[in-house]
Design an enzyme around this catalytic site. Structure first.
Site, short mmCIF file in Angstrom:
data_model
loop_
_atom_site.label_atom_id
_atom_site.label_comp_id
_atom_site.label_asym_id
_atom_site.label_seq_id
_atom_site.Cartn_x
_atom_site.Cartn_y
_atom_site.Cartn_z
N GLY A 1 0.82 -1.21 0.00
CA GLY A 1 0.00 0.00 0.00
C GLY A 1 0.85 1.26 0.00
N ASN B 1 -7.76 4.81 8.74
CA ASN B 1 -7.29 3.63 9.45
C ASN B 1 -7.41 3.74 10.97
OD1 ASN B 1 -5.27 5.48 8.25
ND2 ASN B 1 -3.92 4.56 9.77
N GLN C 1 -8.00 0.64 3.63
CA GLN C 1 -8.90 0.25 4.72
C GLN C 1 -10.32 -0.04 4.23
OE1 GLN C 1 -8.25 -0.36 7.94
NE2 GLN C 1 -6.07 0.10 7.75
N THR D 1 10.89 -8.37 -11.05
CA THR D 1 10.17 -9.63 -11.23
C THR D 1 8.93 -9.64 -10.36
OG1 THR D 1 12.27 -10.74 -11.66
CG2 THR D 1 10.39 -12.15 -11.13
N CYS E 1 3.08 8.58 24.03
CA CYS E 1 3.95 9.08 25.09
C CYS E 1 5.35 8.48 25.05
CB CYS E 1 3.33 8.85 26.45
SG CYS E 1 2.25 10.20 26.91
C1 LIG Z 1 -1.89 -0.13 5.83
C2 LIG Z 1 -2.15 1.11 5.10
C3 LIG Z 1 -1.21 1.63 4.20
C4 LIG Z 1 0.13 1.01 3.99
O1 LIG Z 1 0.07 -0.23 3.39
P1 LIG Z 1 1.32 -1.24 3.43
O2 LIG Z 1 0.88 -2.39 2.59
O3 LIG Z 1 1.56 -1.57 4.86
O4 LIG Z 1 2.48 -0.53 2.83
C5 LIG Z 1 -1.54 2.80 3.54
N1 LIG Z 1 -2.71 3.41 3.74
C6 LIG Z 1 -3.63 2.95 4.60
C7 LIG Z 1 -4.92 3.67 4.77
C8 LIG Z 1 -3.39 1.79 5.31
O5 LIG Z 1 -4.28 1.34 6.18
#
Ligand SMILES: *Cc1c(COP(=O)(O)O)cnc(C)c1O
Length: 427
Positions: free
Chosen positions: A79, A167, A202, A260, A352
């Site tokens: 992502g 998220n 998400q 690849t 924190c």
């Molecule tokens: C988890 C997440 C990502 C990052 O995805 P990865 O596969 O961990 O790199 C980006 N955007 C949102 C909203 C996510 O929840």
């Protein structure tokens, strides 16, 4: 005050927004592509052609779900990579030698303050390169409106990136409405800009991903949030939307992502996306009921609690599996670690112990006061979650909160020596 070694009677995983376990059917679909069908899909012999077929079958499957064309689908390394490719790719296509074009053209970008860091940090980098980025404010529930986008649009806006669902607090943004506003603007101004990207990582398990209905030009997805493998991403890119690749090399993925292909990962992600979309309606309903029960129980058994993010009643504004609560007068991280001793896994917007000492940028953007942000817990339910899991959490959480409130009144200055679980001092 707590048992030294509590017996973990149960493992309760309530952090599905962080990642999900790989579904057994997904694992099974991936399996042949490790040791058996291992040929490089770019090869010319029969074994390669076979693997290439599987790769393109996955591409067709994903395209079908998105109502897109197979050559709109680019597989990436996750992502974060898809977000980076969409944002840097679109912005840098507009710039000459790394510098934005002249003042009138192509240097303005619009996003929100509550994006994932995989969007926010590329935006900050682009600012350093000379792009101008508008970070839209959100309301108390984390929502932006199409009206805000309309107001922020400029003749030199080249890109808009708004997440589909958040998220941390599960807010669903009005992507289709924003998309229509952008279409209108393009028509009025007779231009193909700005491109519209949405981070849908998400959303993939719960919401409609039809890119035609959403009016998006670029969309990021990944495998790891939908019971697929980690390290596999998808970028949907509409035909005619030009972006610059981040990774150069063998020219795979329509020259937009060399290397690849991760064939098992891609096959697994396509399978996972298919499953997620097929089951979402029923599963959304089940998760919502469980989540709402959980919140009711928390309110019944713990004093001074607050729900963060959108109200639970309306399914169009909040993800069904997300519960983000603030428990006043306790430190989120302390709670998290004590819950862990009972086998309960969740996350917090408190920070924190991190270097910045800043609580979650999302909770802060929603206007949540510090003292609330520091006592925040995010529970994200998933496929395996059942009522007994919630009951198990509720058997221990109220007691933990009570004792933490007794022994150490909350320390809002965030002195890491106070108030935290002893585990932190061992680090
Ligand atoms: C988890 C997440 C990502 C990052 O995805 P990865 O596969 O961990 O790199 C980006 N955007 C949102 C909203 C996510 O929840």
């Amino acid at each position: 005050m707590f048992p030294r070694k509590p017996i973990k009677k149960r493992l309760v995983y309530l952090d599905h927004a962080a990642t999900t376990p790989v579904d057994l059917a997904v694992k099974k679909a991936m399996d042949p592509y490790f040791c058996e069908h291992y040929a490089n899909p770019s090869g010319l012999y029969a074994s390669s052609r076979e693997v290439n077929y599987a790769l393109n079958d996955a591409r067709r499957k994903v395209a079908g779900i998105l109502q897109a064309l197979p050559d709109n689908i680019i597989f990436t390394g996750g992502g974060s990579e898809s977000d980076n490719l969409a944002i840097f790719g679109a912005a840098h296509k507009q710039s000459k030698h790394g510098k934005p074009f002249g003042s009138a053209q192509g240097k303005h970008i619009i996003t929100t303050k509550i994006e994932h860091h995989a969007v926010l940090l590329p935006m900050e980098q682009l600012q350093k390169e000379g792009f101008e980025v508008t970070f839209l404010a959100v309301d108390e529930q984390g929502r932006v409106t199409a009206e805000q986008i309309k107001k922020a649009l400029r003749p030199d806006t080249i890109l808009i990136s708004i997440m589909y669902a958040n998220n941390e607090i599960g807010t669903i943004e009005p992507i289709a409405e924003i998309g229509r506003e952008i279409l209108k603007w393009r028509k009025q101004n007779n231009t193909v800009y700005p491109f519209f990207h949405t981070d849908a990582c998400q959303a993939a398990g719960a919401l409609d991903l039809n890119v035609e209905k959403l009016h998006v030009d670029l969309m990021t997805l990944n495998g790891s949030k939908i019971y697929g493998p980690k390290g596999v991403g998808i970028l949907f890119k509409r035909r005619g939307v030009e972006i610059k690749p981040l990774v150069l090399g063998g020219g795979q993925e329509m020259r937009l992502r060399s290397g690849t292909e991760n064939v098992p990962g891609i096959v697994g992600t396509a399978k996972a996306l298919d499953n997620a979309q097929k089951n979402s309606k029923k599963e959304n309903l089940r998760l919502r009921k469980l989540r709402d029960y959980f919140w009711q129980e928390i309110q019944n058994k713990i004093k001074k609690v607050r729900l963060n993010g959108p109200e639970l009643g309306d399914e169009t504004v909040r993800l069904p599996n997300n519960l983000n609560v603030s428990i006043l007068d306790v430190e989120g991280e302390a709670l998290l670690l004590y819950l862990d001793e009972y086998g309960i896994m969740c996350s917090t917007g408190s920070a924190c112990t991190s270097q910045s000492l800043e609580p979650s940028h999302v909770l802060t953007a929603c206007g949540l006061p510090y003292e609330y942000a520091h006592g925040s817990l995010r529970f994200t339910l998933g496929k395996s979650t059942i009522k007994q899991d919630i009951d198990y959490v509720m058997k221990y959480l109220p007691g933990i909160v009570e004792r933490l409130r007794e022994v150490s009144p909350v320390n809002l200055t965030c002195d890491p020596k106070k108030n935290l679980h002893p585990k932190y001092h061992q680090r």
